[in-house]
Design an enzyme around this catalytic site. Structure first.
Site, PDB file in Angstrom:
ATOM      1  N   ARG A 195      -6.300   0.544  -6.653  1.00  0.00           N
ATOM      2  CA  ARG A 195      -4.895   0.926  -6.326  1.00  0.00           C
ATOM      3  C   ARG A 195      -4.283   2.458  -7.295  1.00  0.00           C
ATOM      4  NH1 ARG A 195      -1.902  -2.042  -2.840  1.00  0.00           N
ATOM      5  NH2 ARG A 195      -2.330  -4.357  -3.111  1.00  0.00           N
ATOM      6  N   ASP A 197      -4.385   1.313  11.422  1.00  0.00           N
ATOM      7  CA  ASP A 197      -5.695   1.338  11.503  1.00  0.00           C
ATOM      8  C   ASP A 197      -5.748   0.820  13.028  1.00  0.00           C
ATOM      9  OD1 ASP A 197      -8.373   0.770  11.382  1.00  0.00           O
ATOM     10  OD2 ASP A 197      -8.307  -1.181  10.034  1.00  0.00           O
ATOM     11  N   GLY A 232       0.664  -1.310   0.045  1.00  0.00           N
ATOM     12  CA  GLY A 232      -0.126   0.052  -0.047  1.00  0.00           C
ATOM     13  C   GLY A 232       0.811   1.588  -0.022  1.00  0.00           C
ATOM     14  N   THR A 274      -0.588  -4.564  12.945  1.00  0.00           N
ATOM     15  CA  THR A 274       0.683  -4.871  11.946  1.00  0.00           C
ATOM     16  C   THR A 274       1.762  -4.224  12.296  1.00  0.00           C
ATOM     17  OG1 THR A 274      -1.317  -4.952  10.368  1.00  0.00           O
ATOM     18  CG2 THR A 274       0.971  -4.965   9.477  1.00  0.00           C
ATOM     19  N   LEU A 275       1.984  -2.959  12.616  1.00  0.00           N
ATOM     20  CA  LEU A 275       2.840  -2.182  12.855  1.00  0.00           C
ATOM     21  C   LEU A 275       3.671  -2.451  14.095  1.00  0.00           C
ATOM     22  CD1 LEU A 275       2.650   1.251  10.981  1.00  0.00           C
ATOM     23  CD2 LEU A 275       4.209  -0.783  10.446  1.00  0.00           C
ATOM     24  N   GLY A 297      -3.481  -0.906  14.373  1.00  0.00           N
ATOM     25  CA  GLY A 297      -1.968  -0.764  14.483  1.00  0.00           C
ATOM     26  C   GLY A 297      -1.371  -2.194  14.900  1.00  0.00           C
ATOM     27  N   GLU A 350       4.240   3.667   5.978  1.00  0.00           N
ATOM     28  CA  GLU A 350       3.043   3.322   5.920  1.00  0.00           C
ATOM     29  C   GLU A 350       1.902   3.821   5.298  1.00  0.00           C
ATOM     30  OE1 GLU A 350       1.841   0.404   5.587  1.00  0.00           O
ATOM     31  OE2 GLU A 350       1.318  -0.433   7.186  1.00  0.00           O
ATOM     32  N   ASP A 351       1.074   3.089   4.649  1.00  0.00           N
ATOM     33  CA  ASP A 351       0.071   3.768   3.911  1.00  0.00           C
ATOM     34  C   ASP A 351      -1.171   4.068   4.976  1.00  0.00           C
ATOM     35  OD1 ASP A 351      -0.856   1.101   4.385  1.00  0.00           O
ATOM     36  OD2 ASP A 351      -1.718   0.781   2.476  1.00  0.00           O
TER      37      ASP A 351
HETATM   38  P1  IMP Z   1      -3.804  -2.664  11.069  1.00  0.00           P
HETATM   39  O1  IMP Z   1      -2.720  -3.708  11.279  1.00  0.00           O
HETATM   40  O2  IMP Z   1      -5.225  -2.784  11.446  1.00  0.00           O
HETATM   41  O3  IMP Z   1      -3.233  -1.230  11.712  1.00  0.00           O
HETATM   42  O4  IMP Z   1      -3.696  -2.587   9.456  1.00  0.00           O
HETATM   43  C1  IMP Z   1      -3.074  -1.721   8.662  1.00  0.00           C
HETATM   44  C2  IMP Z   1      -3.030  -2.352   7.192  1.00  0.00           C
HETATM   45  O5  IMP Z   1      -4.493  -2.863   7.061  1.00  0.00           O
HETATM   46  C3  IMP Z   1      -2.650  -1.066   6.363  1.00  0.00           C
HETATM   47  O6  IMP Z   1      -1.518  -1.133   5.774  1.00  0.00           O
HETATM   48  C4  IMP Z   1      -3.435  -1.521   5.089  1.00  0.00           C
HETATM   49  O7  IMP Z   1      -2.775  -2.166   4.183  1.00  0.00           O
HETATM   50  C5  IMP Z   1      -4.723  -2.120   5.554  1.00  0.00           C
HETATM   51  N1  IMP Z   1      -5.836  -1.331   5.803  1.00  0.00           N
HETATM   52  C6  IMP Z   1      -6.281  -0.661   7.064  1.00  0.00           C
HETATM   53  N2  IMP Z   1      -7.401   0.260   6.539  1.00  0.00           N
HETATM   54  C7  IMP Z   1      -7.671   0.023   5.345  1.00  0.00           C
HETATM   55  C8  IMP Z   1      -8.208   0.732   4.425  1.00  0.00           C
HETATM   56  O8  IMP Z   1      -9.291   1.668   4.900  1.00  0.00           O
HETATM   57  N3  IMP Z   1      -8.206   0.570   3.086  1.00  0.00           N
HETATM   58  C9  IMP Z   1      -7.191  -0.347   2.624  1.00  0.00           C
HETATM   59  N4  IMP Z   1      -6.488  -1.054   3.371  1.00  0.00           N
HETATM   60  C10 IMP Z   1      -6.724  -0.728   4.791  1.00  0.00           C
END
Ligand code: IMP
Length: 176
Positions: free
Chosen positions: A163, A101, A42, A105-106, A103, A97-98
């Site tokens: 994308r 959300d 992303g 993953t990071l 958090g 990071e894009d």
């Molecule tokens: P987290 O682990 O919930 O913070 O997820 C983060 C990852 O989920 C981002 O890097 C995106 O790849 C994906 N993601 C979260 N929200 C969205 C969204 O609104 N659109 C597309 N991908 C999302």
């Protein structure tokens, strides 16, 4: 027929925001040469624009993590699919990071990075969905803050669609 995404942030607003973040990074990393680590997939459009707005010298590497799988829900399991190629120890690392959300993953990735003895680790995120945060992840450079809505475009996908949209848009339903 899937729903057409609606524009949330235009390409002009994105350009101004990326330029503002680049000025902040230039100021903070004046005396160093940070390694920018893009989280695939992303962040690739954001990172490509960001480095071209920076005046400081930088290096770039990428990692690929999986957490979402497909659709709009996180799978909650984080896996590194493609790791860093470059040396981390003693380097100033700026993770790009894009979207942050939940958090989750990071949080895991940043935790693992810090164990590899970098000089510093900071995080730059184009989009912050603070309301959905579950893990304690500090963002040092933020582009946009949004509520709990699903966005696409500017490198960000939903099931590999959208994308290539030049603006950041929101979708209410998962496209087929
Ligand atoms: P987290 O682990 O919930 O913070 O997820 C983060 C990852 O989920 C981002 O890097 C995106 O790849 C994906 N993601 C979260 N929200 C969205 C969204 O609104 N659109 C597309 N991908 C999302």
């Amino acid at each position: 027929m899937s729903e057409q995404p609606e524009i949330l942030f235009t390409r002009d607003e994105i350009r101004e925001t990326v330029a503002r973040i680049a000025r902040e990074i230039d100021a903070d990393y004046r005396d160093t040469r940070p390694l920018l680590v893009g989280i695939l997939q992303g962040s690739f459009v954001f990172l490509a624009d960001l480095i071209r707005q920076l005046e400081i010298p930088v290096e770039v590497d990428f990692v690929r993590l999986s957490s979402y799988g497909s659709g709009m829900k996180s799978s909650r399991k984080v896996k590194t699919i493609q790791g860093l190629e470059k040396q981390i120890e003693g380097r100033d690392i700026l993770v790009v990071e894009d979207i942050v959300d939940t958090g989750l993953t990071l949080w895991r990735f940043m935790h693992d990075l810090r164990k590899r003895n970098p000089a510093s680790v900071r995080l730059c995120a184009l989009i912050d969905k603070t309301a959905r945060r579950e893990a304690d992840v500090a963002i040092n450079y933020t582009g946009f803050r949004i509520d709990d809505e699903f966005v696409v475009g500017y490198g960000i996908d939903c099931n590999e669609q959208f994308r290539n949209l030049p603006d950041i848009c929101h979708v209410k339903e998962i496209p087929e």
